[in-house]
Design a protein around this motif. Sequence first.
Motif, PDB file in Angstrom:
ATOM      1  N   LYS A  25       0.807  -1.213   0.000  1.00  0.00           N
ATOM      2  CA  LYS A  25       0.000   0.000   0.000  1.00  0.00           C
ATOM      3  C   LYS A  25       0.843   1.267   0.000  1.00  0.00           C
ATOM      4  CE  LYS A  25      -3.935  -2.160   2.269  1.00  0.00           C
ATOM      5  NZ  LYS A  25      -4.857  -2.120   3.428  1.00  0.00           N
ATOM      6  N   GLU A  26       2.033   1.200   0.612  1.00  0.00           N
ATOM      7  CA  GLU A  26       2.836   2.409   0.723  1.00  0.00           C
ATOM      8  C   GLU A  26       3.482   2.825  -0.594  1.00  0.00           C
ATOM      9  OE1 GLU A  26       2.221   0.909   4.720  1.00  0.00           O
ATOM     10  OE2 GLU A  26       2.825  -0.007   2.845  1.00  0.00           O
ATOM     11  N   GLN A  27       3.463   1.973  -1.605  1.00  0.00           N
ATOM     12  CA  GLN A  27       4.162   2.294  -2.829  1.00  0.00           C
ATOM     13  C   GLN A  27       3.386   3.296  -3.670  1.00  0.00           C
ATOM     14  OE1 GLN A  27       5.702  -2.120  -3.408  1.00  0.00           O
ATOM     15  NE2 GLN A  27       6.053  -0.850  -5.159  1.00  0.00           N
ATOM     16  N   ALA A  28       4.120   4.017  -4.548  1.00  0.00           N
ATOM     17  CA  ALA A  28       3.474   4.921  -5.469  1.00  0.00           C
ATOM     18  C   ALA A  28       2.575   4.108  -6.394  1.00  0.00           C
ATOM     19  CB  ALA A  28       4.530   5.668  -6.284  1.00  0.00           C
ATOM     20  N   LEU A  90      13.739   1.089   5.565  1.00  0.00           N
ATOM     21  CA  LEU A  90      14.742   1.702   4.695  1.00  0.00           C
ATOM     22  C   LEU A  90      14.469   3.185   4.507  1.00  0.00           C
ATOM     23  CD1 LEU A  90      15.069  -1.067   1.945  1.00  0.00           C
ATOM     24  CD2 LEU A  90      16.726  -0.518   3.742  1.00  0.00           C
ATOM     25  N   ALA A  91      13.195   3.557   4.452  1.00  0.00           N
ATOM     26  CA  ALA A  91      12.839   4.963   4.301  1.00  0.00           C
ATOM     27  C   ALA A  91      13.255   5.771   5.522  1.00  0.00           C
ATOM     28  CB  ALA A  91      11.334   5.098   4.048  1.00  0.00           C
ATOM     29  N   VAL A  92      13.045   5.224   6.692  1.00  0.00           N
ATOM     30  CA  VAL A  92      13.427   5.916   7.927  1.00  0.00           C
ATOM     31  C   VAL A  92      14.937   6.137   7.973  1.00  0.00           C
ATOM     32  CG1 VAL A  92      13.553   5.712  10.435  1.00  0.00           C
ATOM     33  CG2 VAL A  92      11.438   5.100   9.237  1.00  0.00           C
ATOM     34  N   TRP A  93      15.708   5.094   7.656  1.00  0.00           N
ATOM     35  CA  TRP A  93      17.166   5.192   7.752  1.00  0.00           C
ATOM     36  C   TRP A  93      17.767   6.073   6.650  1.00  0.00           C
ATOM     37  CZ3 TRP A  93      16.968  -0.767   8.382  1.00  0.00           C
ATOM     38  CH2 TRP A  93      16.676  -1.075   9.712  1.00  0.00           C
ATOM     39  N   SER A  94      17.084   6.163   5.528  1.00  0.00           N
ATOM     40  CA  SER A  94      17.621   6.968   4.430  1.00  0.00           C
ATOM     41  C   SER A  94      17.034   8.368   4.376  1.00  0.00           C
ATOM     42  CB  SER A  94      17.353   6.268   3.082  1.00  0.00           C
ATOM     43  OG  SER A  94      15.955   6.135   2.857  1.00  0.00           O
ATOM     44  N   GLY A  95      16.116   8.671   5.297  1.00  0.00           N
ATOM     45  CA  GLY A  95      15.496   9.994   5.311  1.00  0.00           C
ATOM     46  C   GLY A  95      14.600  10.215   4.109  1.00  0.00           C
ATOM     47  N   SER A  96      13.991   9.147   3.609  1.00  0.00           N
ATOM     48  CA  SER A  96      13.152   9.231   2.418  1.00  0.00           C
ATOM     49  C   SER A  96      11.751   8.763   2.768  1.00  0.00           C
ATOM     50  CB  SER A  96      13.769   8.370   1.303  1.00  0.00           C
ATOM     51  OG  SER A  96      13.048   8.492   0.111  1.00  0.00           O
ATOM     52  N   THR A  97      11.029   8.291   1.783  1.00  0.00           N
ATOM     53  CA  THR A  97       9.688   7.755   1.987  1.00  0.00           C
ATOM     54  C   THR A  97       9.629   6.350   1.382  1.00  0.00           C
ATOM     55  OG1 THR A  97       8.804   8.579  -0.111  1.00  0.00           O
ATOM     56  CG2 THR A  97       8.698  10.061   1.802  1.00  0.00           C
ATOM     57  N   PRO A  98       8.713   5.517   1.857  1.00  0.00           N
ATOM     58  CA  PRO A  98       8.573   4.185   1.248  1.00  0.00           C
ATOM     59  C   PRO A  98       8.317   4.258  -0.252  1.00  0.00           C
ATOM     60  CG  PRO A  98       7.396   4.262   3.332  1.00  0.00           C
ATOM     61  CD  PRO A  98       7.825   5.672   3.036  1.00  0.00           C
ATOM     62  N   ASP A  99       7.514   5.265  -0.671  1.00  0.00           N
ATOM     63  CA  ASP A  99       7.244   5.426  -2.097  1.00  0.00           C
ATOM     64  C   ASP A  99       8.533   5.640  -2.878  1.00  0.00           C
ATOM     65  OD1 ASP A  99       4.688   5.357  -1.192  1.00  0.00           O
ATOM     66  OD2 ASP A  99       4.076   7.282  -2.036  1.00  0.00           O
ATOM     67  N   ALA A 100       9.368   6.566  -2.379  1.00  0.00           N
ATOM     68  CA  ALA A 100      10.596   6.915  -3.093  1.00  0.00           C
ATOM     69  C   ALA A 100      11.574   5.742  -3.138  1.00  0.00           C
ATOM     70  CB  ALA A 100      11.260   8.124  -2.442  1.00  0.00           C
ATOM     71  N   VAL A 101      11.661   4.996  -2.045  1.00  0.00           N
ATOM     72  CA  VAL A 101      12.566   3.844  -2.006  1.00  0.00           C
ATOM     73  C   VAL A 101      12.111   2.790  -3.014  1.00  0.00           C
ATOM     74  CG1 VAL A 101      13.412   1.928  -0.609  1.00  0.00           C
ATOM     75  CG2 VAL A 101      13.267   4.224   0.374  1.00  0.00           C
ATOM     76  N   ALA A 102      10.804   2.505  -3.032  1.00  0.00           N
ATOM     77  CA  ALA A 102      10.276   1.521  -3.974  1.00  0.00           C
ATOM     78  C   ALA A 102      10.524   1.964  -5.412  1.00  0.00           C
ATOM     79  CB  ALA A 102       8.787   1.310  -3.737  1.00  0.00           C
ATOM     80  N   GLN A 103      10.336   3.256  -5.669  1.00  0.00           N
ATOM     81  CA  GLN A 103      10.547   3.765  -7.022  1.00  0.00           C
ATOM     82  C   GLN A 103      12.009   3.623  -7.438  1.00  0.00           C
ATOM     83  OE1 GLN A 103       8.608   7.450  -7.934  1.00  0.00           O
ATOM     84  NE2 GLN A 103      10.134   8.025  -9.458  1.00  0.00           N
ATOM     85  N   THR A 107      13.264   1.587 -10.748  1.00  0.00           N
ATOM     86  CA  THR A 107      13.790   2.368 -11.864  1.00  0.00           C
ATOM     87  C   THR A 107      15.303   2.329 -12.005  1.00  0.00           C
ATOM     88  OG1 THR A 107      13.847   4.378 -10.489  1.00  0.00           O
ATOM     89  CG2 THR A 107      11.847   3.962 -11.766  1.00  0.00           C
ATOM     90  N   GLN A 108      16.031   1.720 -11.071  1.00  0.00           N
ATOM     91  CA  GLN A 108      17.481   1.670 -11.217  1.00  0.00           C
ATOM     92  C   GLN A 108      17.894   0.928 -12.475  1.00  0.00           C
ATOM     93  OE1 GLN A 108      19.408  -0.738  -8.181  1.00  0.00           O
ATOM     94  NE2 GLN A 108      17.567  -1.987  -7.950  1.00  0.00           N
ATOM     95  N   GLY A 109      17.081  -0.015 -12.900  1.00  0.00           N
ATOM     96  CA  GLY A 109      17.373  -0.752 -14.118  1.00  0.00           C
ATOM     97  C   GLY A 109      16.300  -0.555 -15.172  1.00  0.00           C
ATOM     98  N   SER A 110      15.579   0.577 -15.096  1.00  0.00           N
ATOM     99  CA  SER A 110      14.469   0.825 -16.019  1.00  0.00           C
ATOM    100  C   SER A 110      14.543   2.228 -16.587  1.00  0.00           C
ATOM    101  CB  SER A 110      13.116   0.657 -15.318  1.00  0.00           C
ATOM    102  OG  SER A 110      13.002  -0.599 -14.699  1.00  0.00           O
ATOM    103  N   ASP A 111      14.102   2.372 -17.816  1.00  0.00           N
ATOM    104  CA  ASP A 111      13.884   3.679 -18.419  1.00  0.00           C
ATOM    105  C   ASP A 111      12.425   4.053 -18.206  1.00  0.00           C
ATOM    106  OD1 ASP A 111      16.487   3.830 -19.336  1.00  0.00           O
ATOM    107  OD2 ASP A 111      16.003   2.988 -21.296  1.00  0.00           O
ATOM    108  N   VAL A 112      12.168   5.319 -17.888  1.00  0.00           N
ATOM    109  CA  VAL A 112      10.806   5.764 -17.608  1.00  0.00           C
ATOM    110  C   VAL A 112      10.479   7.003 -18.433  1.00  0.00           C
ATOM    111  CG1 VAL A 112       9.189   6.550 -15.842  1.00  0.00           C
ATOM    112  CG2 VAL A 112      10.967   4.877 -15.251  1.00  0.00           C
TER     113      VAL A 112
END
Length: 402
Positions: A25-28, A90-103, A107-112
């Motif tokens: 649910k937390e993902q974009a 991972l979001a807490v430790w990286s100062g990000s959000t679950p959405d951003a981490v999932a994205q 996308t690290q191996g994808s073109d968008v």
Amino acid sequence: GIATAVCPATERDHARRASASVRVKEQAAWIDDPLPEEVASWLSGRDWRRVTESAGHAALWCSGPNEVLQPRIIEASDYALRMSDLLTSLAVWSGSTPDAVAQEMVTQGSDVAEWRAVGLHERAISLPLEDGLTLIQSVRNALVAAANSTMQRRAYFGHSTLKIARLHARSVHMGQTRRGSYIVPIISRIPGALEPVSDVDRLSLEVRAQPFERRVMAQLAESLAAIREMAVDSSQEPTQRQLNDSVAQGVSHELCAAVAGALEAEAVSELDVSFSWAERIGGHPGVRSLTLPKQAGPVIGRMAEKLRGSDVVGEQALVGLVRSHRREPDEDDGWVYLRATIGDKLKTVGLPVTSEQLHEALMAADEKRPVHVRGRLSRAVGGAWRFDSVSDFGLAGDRLFT
């Protein structure tokens, strides 16, 4: 929410995702759940170390004092819950959000490519059904046109749409919308992009010829940039000669018609297309974003009409390995036959060469070095691929070719 268009690398990936009982649910909304290998690649690339590794079971990862448990069986009943816990930590430790981490994982191996139709009314929370359907169909048509042009630069395809282009578009999925705009992201996973560099044979033909998924997205970006240059940046409409020359950049009747169709929608004031390129693979064009205003629609529509029915074939480049040659005893010139990647398969491609080019081809064959060729590529119905003319030929070097 966001409308989603996802181009999975394989049917296997699609089946694995479809089997998951619950989405995270937390993902974009426009991002699919990351595959286990995408999660592992993201973690290893950020100094996480896998502590336990057992096929078919969860993997424990550590980074300093932090530990996370990575679920690896998508079909497991608690997979969504475990993935949610992983992304949240991972979001807490990286100062990000679950959405951003999932994205990032996906996308690290994808073109968008994000197609954003800007509405005439900023506060609009919906899009007329007819306009929404027009936009969706236009994005699909543009993707098919880019895939066709990746295979062969032609001004007009008509009913000759290639099977691989249709297959490339059939994996597109749809989602929702967003206030003030309607976005259709196309996510194209690139096979092999997550493989460690040390595991890749850099001398192989498959590496030198970029994956079809990357070439289609690169073609789409370059072709849209060419359309904008002619229809928006120029002070006058392109001539027939300029349109014919643009075919070499992947511009076609089908692509122009798709863009013009999207801009004709009554509720759309402009079309913004932005590109982000997989960070794990190089060799992408410099196009990041472009805007096509509504007033450019009629111009692009007329460009499409001028290209309709045209038999113009533009030049394109291939890289391959010399497999054989042919020259008649009483002639200086001859033919060279390469094994080159067309679409997602290796094909035999013939090309006419001069005596000097034939000599260079034979040297390349002896040294097992790839060559590049640029010219007008064609294929008879049910026949083999061949270059009708060649403008450039030589050793390929070490760069990637699109």
